[in-house]
Design an enzyme around this catalytic site. Structure first.
Site, short mmCIF file in Angstrom:
data_model
loop_
_atom_site.label_atom_id
_atom_site.label_comp_id
_atom_site.label_asym_id
_atom_site.label_seq_id
_atom_site.Cartn_x
_atom_site.Cartn_y
_atom_site.Cartn_z
N GLY A 138 2.31 -5.80 -3.82
CA GLY A 138 2.69 -4.62 -4.54
C GLY A 138 3.94 -4.10 -3.96
O GLY A 138 4.63 -4.55 -3.37
N ASN A 139 4.18 -2.62 -4.35
CA ASN A 139 5.41 -2.02 -3.81
C ASN A 139 5.06 -0.35 -3.73
O ASN A 139 3.75 -0.22 -4.32
CB ASN A 139 6.58 -2.20 -4.71
CG ASN A 139 6.47 -1.67 -6.15
OD1 ASN A 139 6.32 -0.58 -6.46
ND2 ASN A 139 6.47 -2.80 -7.14
N ARG A 140 6.05 0.29 -3.30
CA ARG A 140 5.51 1.79 -2.87
C ARG A 140 6.06 2.60 -4.32
O ARG A 140 6.02 4.00 -3.82
CB ARG A 140 6.32 2.08 -1.85
CG ARG A 140 6.20 1.12 -0.61
CD ARG A 140 6.77 1.61 0.66
NE ARG A 140 6.35 2.90 1.34
CZ ARG A 140 6.91 3.69 2.22
NH1 ARG A 140 8.23 3.19 2.87
NH2 ARG A 140 6.63 4.91 2.23
N SER A 141 6.17 2.21 -5.11
CA SER A 141 6.48 3.28 -6.36
C SER A 141 5.33 3.92 -6.86
O SER A 141 4.12 3.56 -6.91
CB SER A 141 6.94 2.20 -7.70
OG SER A 141 7.07 3.23 -8.66
#
Ligand code: CTP
Length: 394
Positions: free
Chosen positions: A207-210
């Site tokens: 995933g990512n931090r958005s």
């Protein structure tokens, strides 16, 4: 709300600039607006109720305790199409930010959900005080348009940012503001927001931090301006997207499928989602045991924006770039490679911006023009991006 959409409540705060609002009232009337003046009690020290009654031709009260039989705080609030509060003092801004209702004007603001514009005027030290800065941000995040004061000579001998703009400047901002809310009517706008998750197995993902805040802000701003909005939300909590038309998705592939359904019919695509650039080559059906969990083979995801750019038919495409180095050059390269109309780039070194309510960065237009965005709420940026998108639509 009035049938003509011309009923305006002119709130007057207790600052010396109150006398300038007498001219503002006249010029608003010249534009065909019907004005009810609601001064704060403190402002009557500068300009008396008689002046406002004479100029507006309407009764003027400052407290809920006057003309109680008329239930003025409810009746006036339901009549108004817009509020303009000029001058807005530091104290009045603080009271509004807190949701206080200790005079007629603050009661009316609370009782009405029509668009509201504030024109602050105060000493520069008061304007730049962290308390005021925070209060202004709070109001902006709730949808108030807060006009930046001008730099110039103040009442005393000092010079700085805090001056009340001239009447013509306020009028043109107000005209823009009062027509803007319908300026995206009948436009189809698709917004992607959040961060995709690429499954490794039933438990784990890449995933990512958005956080999705910027995309949701764009969707809300567009909806408020009359657009038909579809929000493709990648892993955003439902509480954040309440009231929007939401397609919930998880992976880049699901974003792609949703875009396939909505892109052709849209006028503007705002691609705020952080799409994972790669996904695990295989998705394990079973949870991988830790002794086998050592390497993950990845395959690239397609570039969704670039794919859509190739088949667009007049749609305006807006991209985002989150960078940690060479910000402007990298963003400009993406703008060209993905054939975008506009890209907004920000510096995300050390996780800055992710999850925050504010943003700063640079807008780059198709023709190369760069517009620096100094610290602003994500809502303010959202409206700015929509202004440019509309300009590109022509
Ligand atoms: N984007 C996309 N499809 C992808 C990756 C990104 O449509 N597979 C979109 C994003 O939604 C964003 C823009 O492209 O609007 C730029 O995303 P970014 O991740 O900054 O750029 P990349 O093209 O992935 O480049 P890099 O990761 O090399 O910086």
């Amino acid at each position: 709300m009035s049938s003509t959409h011309r009923e305006v409540i002119l709130g007057i705060g207790g600052g010396i600039a109150a006398y300038k609002s007498a001219d503002l009232l006249r010029r608003l009337q010249d534009q065909g607006f019907k004005i009810t003046v609601v001064p704060t009690p403190a402002s009557l020290n500068f300009v008396g109720a008689a002046t406002w009654e004479a100029l507006s031709g309407r009764p003027v009260t400052t407290q809920v305790w006057e003309r109680v039989d008329e239930v003025r705080h409810v009746n006036l609030a339901s009549l108004a199409d817009f509020f303009i509060i000029a001058p807005a003092t530091a104290d009045l801004i603080a009271r509004l930010a807190m949701g206080r209702a200790d005079d007629l004007l603050t009661n009316l603001v609370l009782a009405s959900n029509v668009p509201k514009m504030l024109v602050p005027a105060m000493h520069p030290a008061m304007w730049s005080n962290p308390a005021t800065v925070e209060n202004v941000e709070t109001l902006r995040s709730r949808g108030f348009l807060v006009v930046e004061p001008e730099v110039g000579r103040l009442t005393g001998s000092d010079v700085g940012k805090g001056r009340f703009p001239d009447t013509q400047t306020i009028i043109s901002k107000f005209l823009d503001f009062s027509t803007r809310r319908e300026d995206l009517k009948d436009k189809n706008i698709v917004v992607t927001a959040g961060g995709t998750r690429e499954a490794i197995d039933p438990v784990r993902y890449i995933g990512n931090r958005s956080s999705g805040k910027q995309g949701v802000a764009v969707a809300r701003a567009a909806q408020a301006r009359g657009a038909n909005v579809t929000l493709i939300a990648a892993n955003i909590p439902a509480a954040q997207t309440q009231g929007l038309n939401v397609i919930n998705v998880e992976s880049a592939d699901e974003v792609s499928q949703a875009l396939d359904s909505y892109f052709d019919e849209c006028d503007i695509l705002v691609m705020a989602a952080a799409i994972a650039d790669a996904r695990p080559a295989t998705r394990n059906g079973q949870k991988i045991k830790k002794k086998f969990f050592t390497t993950i083979e990845l395959v690239n995801n397609p570039d969704l924006l670039a794919g859509l750019a190739a088949k667009k038919k007049g749609q305006v495409l807006i991209g985002f770039a989150a960078e940690t180095s060479d910000l402007l050059a990298s963003a400009h390269a993406k703008l060209v490679a993905k054939d975008l109309d506009l890209i907004y780039v920000n510096d995300v070194s050390e996780g800055a911006i992710f999850g925050a309510d504010e943003t700063e960065g640079t807008i780059i237009l198709k023709n190369g023009t760069q517009i620096e965005v100094t610290k602003k709420s994500k809502d303010t940026l959202a409206n700015l991006l929509l202004d440019y998108a509309l300009e590109q639509l022509g």
